[in-house]
Design a protein around this motif. Sequence first.
Motif, PDB file in Angstrom:
ATOM      1  N   MET A  71      73.132  29.054  13.141  1.00  0.00           N
ATOM      2  CA  MET A  71      71.727  28.976  13.539  1.00  0.00           C
ATOM      3  C   MET A  71      70.829  29.225  12.331  1.00  0.00           C
ATOM      4  O   MET A  71      71.172  30.001  11.437  1.00  0.00           O
ATOM      5  CB  MET A  71      71.429  30.038  14.607  1.00  0.00           C
ATOM      6  CG  MET A  71      72.244  29.874  15.890  1.00  0.00           C
ATOM      7  SD  MET A  71      71.910  28.339  16.765  1.00  0.00           S
ATOM      8  CE  MET A  71      70.243  28.650  17.294  1.00  0.00           C
ATOM      9  N   LEU A  72      69.680  28.566  12.341  1.00  0.00           N
ATOM     10  CA  LEU A  72      68.663  28.797  11.321  1.00  0.00           C
ATOM     11  C   LEU A  72      67.835  30.023  11.710  1.00  0.00           C
ATOM     12  O   LEU A  72      68.041  30.619  12.765  1.00  0.00           O
ATOM     13  CB  LEU A  72      67.771  27.555  11.180  1.00  0.00           C
ATOM     14  CG  LEU A  72      68.473  26.316  10.620  1.00  0.00           C
ATOM     15  CD1 LEU A  72      67.563  25.107  10.714  1.00  0.00           C
ATOM     16  CD2 LEU A  72      68.908  26.554   9.177  1.00  0.00           C
ATOM     17  N   HIS A  73      66.874  30.356  10.875  1.00  0.00           N
ATOM     18  CA  HIS A  73      65.981  31.489  11.136  1.00  0.00           C
ATOM     19  C   HIS A  73      65.365  31.385  12.528  1.00  0.00           C
ATOM     20  O   HIS A  73      65.082  30.284  13.000  1.00  0.00           O
ATOM     21  CB  HIS A  73      64.814  31.492  10.136  1.00  0.00           C
ATOM     22  CG  HIS A  73      65.221  31.481   8.703  1.00  0.00           C
ATOM     23  ND1 HIS A  73      65.682  30.349   8.066  1.00  0.00           N
ATOM     24  CD2 HIS A  73      65.221  32.458   7.777  1.00  0.00           C
ATOM     25  CE1 HIS A  73      65.943  30.637   6.806  1.00  0.00           C
ATOM     26  NE2 HIS A  73      65.676  31.906   6.606  1.00  0.00           N
ATOM     27  N   ASP A  80      56.150  28.790   4.498  1.00  0.00           N
ATOM     28  CA  ASP A  80      56.022  27.525   3.783  1.00  0.00           C
ATOM     29  C   ASP A  80      55.274  27.672   2.456  1.00  0.00           C
ATOM     30  O   ASP A  80      55.428  26.833   1.567  1.00  0.00           O
ATOM     31  CB  ASP A  80      55.313  26.506   4.678  1.00  0.00           C
ATOM     32  CG  ASP A  80      55.870  25.108   4.522  1.00  0.00           C
ATOM     33  OD1 ASP A  80      57.008  24.966   4.023  1.00  0.00           O
ATOM     34  OD2 ASP A  80      55.174  24.159   4.913  1.00  0.00           O
ATOM     35  N   ALA A  81      54.492  28.732   2.300  1.00  0.00           N
ATOM     36  CA  ALA A  81      53.752  28.949   1.056  1.00  0.00           C
ATOM     37  C   ALA A  81      54.637  29.582  -0.017  1.00  0.00           C
ATOM     38  O   ALA A  81      54.264  29.624  -1.184  1.00  0.00           O
ATOM     39  CB  ALA A  81      52.537  29.849   1.317  1.00  0.00           C
ATOM     40  N   CYS A  82      55.805  30.045   0.370  1.00  0.00           N
ATOM     41  CA  CYS A  82      56.739  30.668  -0.568  1.00  0.00           C
ATOM     42  C   CYS A  82      57.647  29.609  -1.180  1.00  0.00           C
ATOM     43  O   CYS A  82      58.105  28.693  -0.483  1.00  0.00           O
ATOM     44  CB  CYS A  82      57.576  31.726   0.171  1.00  0.00           C
ATOM     45  SG  CYS A  82      58.959  32.390  -0.784  1.00  0.00           S
ATOM     46  N   TYR A  83      57.922  29.733  -2.455  1.00  0.00           N
ATOM     47  CA  TYR A  83      58.788  28.799  -3.164  1.00  0.00           C
ATOM     48  C   TYR A  83      60.138  28.648  -2.450  1.00  0.00           C
ATOM     49  O   TYR A  83      60.604  27.540  -2.196  1.00  0.00           O
ATOM     50  CB  TYR A  83      58.983  29.313  -4.603  1.00  0.00           C
ATOM     51  CG  TYR A  83      59.962  28.523  -5.437  1.00  0.00           C
ATOM     52  CD1 TYR A  83      59.561  27.367  -6.091  1.00  0.00           C
ATOM     53  CD2 TYR A  83      61.280  28.936  -5.568  1.00  0.00           C
ATOM     54  CE1 TYR A  83      60.445  26.637  -6.863  1.00  0.00           C
ATOM     55  CE2 TYR A  83      62.182  28.209  -6.335  1.00  0.00           C
ATOM     56  CZ  TYR A  83      61.758  27.062  -6.982  1.00  0.00           C
ATOM     57  OH  TYR A  83      62.639  26.342  -7.742  1.00  0.00           O
ATOM     58  N   ALA A 126      61.680  25.659   0.724  1.00  0.00           N
ATOM     59  CA  ALA A 126      62.820  24.782   0.455  1.00  0.00           C
ATOM     60  C   ALA A 126      64.122  25.209   1.137  1.00  0.00           C
ATOM     61  O   ALA A 126      65.081  24.437   1.146  1.00  0.00           O
ATOM     62  CB  ALA A 126      63.042  24.690  -1.051  1.00  0.00           C
ATOM     63  N   ILE A 127      64.172  26.408   1.693  1.00  0.00           N
ATOM     64  CA  ILE A 127      65.456  26.912   2.186  1.00  0.00           C
ATOM     65  C   ILE A 127      65.964  26.174   3.427  1.00  0.00           C
ATOM     66  O   ILE A 127      67.160  25.938   3.559  1.00  0.00           O
ATOM     67  CB  ILE A 127      65.396  28.444   2.441  1.00  0.00           C
ATOM     68  CG1 ILE A 127      66.818  29.022   2.608  1.00  0.00           C
ATOM     69  CG2 ILE A 127      64.539  28.777   3.644  1.00  0.00           C
ATOM     70  CD1 ILE A 127      67.654  29.015   1.371  1.00  0.00           C
ATOM     71  N   THR A 128      65.082  25.779   4.331  1.00  0.00           N
ATOM     72  CA  THR A 128      65.536  25.159   5.582  1.00  0.00           C
ATOM     73  C   THR A 128      66.318  23.861   5.351  1.00  0.00           C
ATOM     74  O   THR A 128      67.433  23.728   5.869  1.00  0.00           O
ATOM     75  CB  THR A 128      64.362  24.956   6.552  1.00  0.00           C
ATOM     76  OG1 THR A 128      63.819  26.244   6.874  1.00  0.00           O
ATOM     77  CG2 THR A 128      64.811  24.265   7.827  1.00  0.00           C
ATOM     78  N   PRO A 129      65.822  22.906   4.578  1.00  0.00           N
ATOM     79  CA  PRO A 129      66.629  21.693   4.370  1.00  0.00           C
ATOM     80  C   PRO A 129      67.944  21.973   3.635  1.00  0.00           C
ATOM     81  O   PRO A 129      68.955  21.322   3.890  1.00  0.00           O
ATOM     82  CB  PRO A 129      65.720  20.752   3.575  1.00  0.00           C
ATOM     83  CG  PRO A 129      64.604  21.582   3.083  1.00  0.00           C
ATOM     84  CD  PRO A 129      64.498  22.786   3.960  1.00  0.00           C
ATOM     85  N   VAL A 130      67.935  22.953   2.747  1.00  0.00           N
ATOM     86  CA  VAL A 130      69.161  23.304   2.029  1.00  0.00           C
ATOM     87  C   VAL A 130      70.174  23.902   3.008  1.00  0.00           C
ATOM     88  O   VAL A 130      71.359  23.539   2.990  1.00  0.00           O
ATOM     89  CB  VAL A 130      68.861  24.265   0.861  1.00  0.00           C
ATOM     90  CG1 VAL A 130      70.136  24.819   0.248  1.00  0.00           C
ATOM     91  CG2 VAL A 130      67.998  23.578  -0.190  1.00  0.00           C
ATOM     92  N   LEU A 131      69.708  24.799   3.862  1.00  0.00           N
ATOM     93  CA  LEU A 131      70.595  25.392   4.874  1.00  0.00           C
ATOM     94  C   LEU A 131      71.110  24.334   5.843  1.00  0.00           C
ATOM     95  O   LEU A 131      72.297  24.334   6.194  1.00  0.00           O
ATOM     96  CB  LEU A 131      69.868  26.486   5.653  1.00  0.00           C
ATOM     97  CG  LEU A 131      69.671  27.816   4.952  1.00  0.00           C
ATOM     98  CD1 LEU A 131      68.788  28.728   5.801  1.00  0.00           C
ATOM     99  CD2 LEU A 131      71.005  28.484   4.655  1.00  0.00           C
ATOM    100  N   GLU A 132      70.236  23.444   6.288  1.00  0.00           N
ATOM    101  CA  GLU A 132      70.658  22.392   7.218  1.00  0.00           C
ATOM    102  C   GLU A 132      71.768  21.533   6.621  1.00  0.00           C
ATOM    103  O   GLU A 132      72.770  21.222   7.289  1.00  0.00           O
ATOM    104  CB  GLU A 132      69.471  21.522   7.619  1.00  0.00           C
ATOM    105  CG  GLU A 132      68.503  22.218   8.546  1.00  0.00           C
ATOM    106  CD  GLU A 132      67.234  21.412   8.793  1.00  0.00           C
ATOM    107  OE1 GLU A 132      66.603  21.660   9.839  1.00  0.00           O
ATOM    108  OE2 GLU A 132      66.865  20.554   7.960  1.00  0.00           O
TER     109      GLU A 132
END
Length: 156
Positions: free
Chosen positions: A89-91, A97-100, A104-110
């Motif tokens: 599961m994701l977060h 979204d304003a954080c670097y 980017a983490i969601t597409p990488v995790l997916e």
Amino acid sequence: MSSSTRFAVAIHILTNITLFRGQTVRSEDIARSVNTNPTVVRRILGVLADAGLTYSQMGQGGGALLARPASDITLLDVYHAVEEQPYFMLHRARPNDACYIGHAITPVLEEEFARVGRALENSLALTSIADMAARVELCAGYPFTPRTPEYQPDTH
């Protein structure tokens, strides 16, 4: 993080039925092996039946049977029958979204979770319930004989 035992219990149930080699197995007897309530076993048997893996024979001498050969039922079939959620599961809340990193983490995790999920599915597809039953007998050190003294159904 919660985890489910349905997959392990379903494998236990199907292995149990397999080792009875075509004899019906009562939910009460399976429950004793699993060390749980027969209602839990009946609920999982219902899900397995809905998936076409088991069926019930009613009446005197009734119980659960495999709907197809154990060699044709893979662990992947069992997983898909009893588990509803994706493997990972994701977060719970969307990352910032304003954080670097958060951006980017969601597409990488997916992408990574999809890769690992495919590998897991490929691995689960390689093992059948017949394989599991053979490994149980190997681990026990002797072949299972239905209705042996170490596995006697309740008579009361």
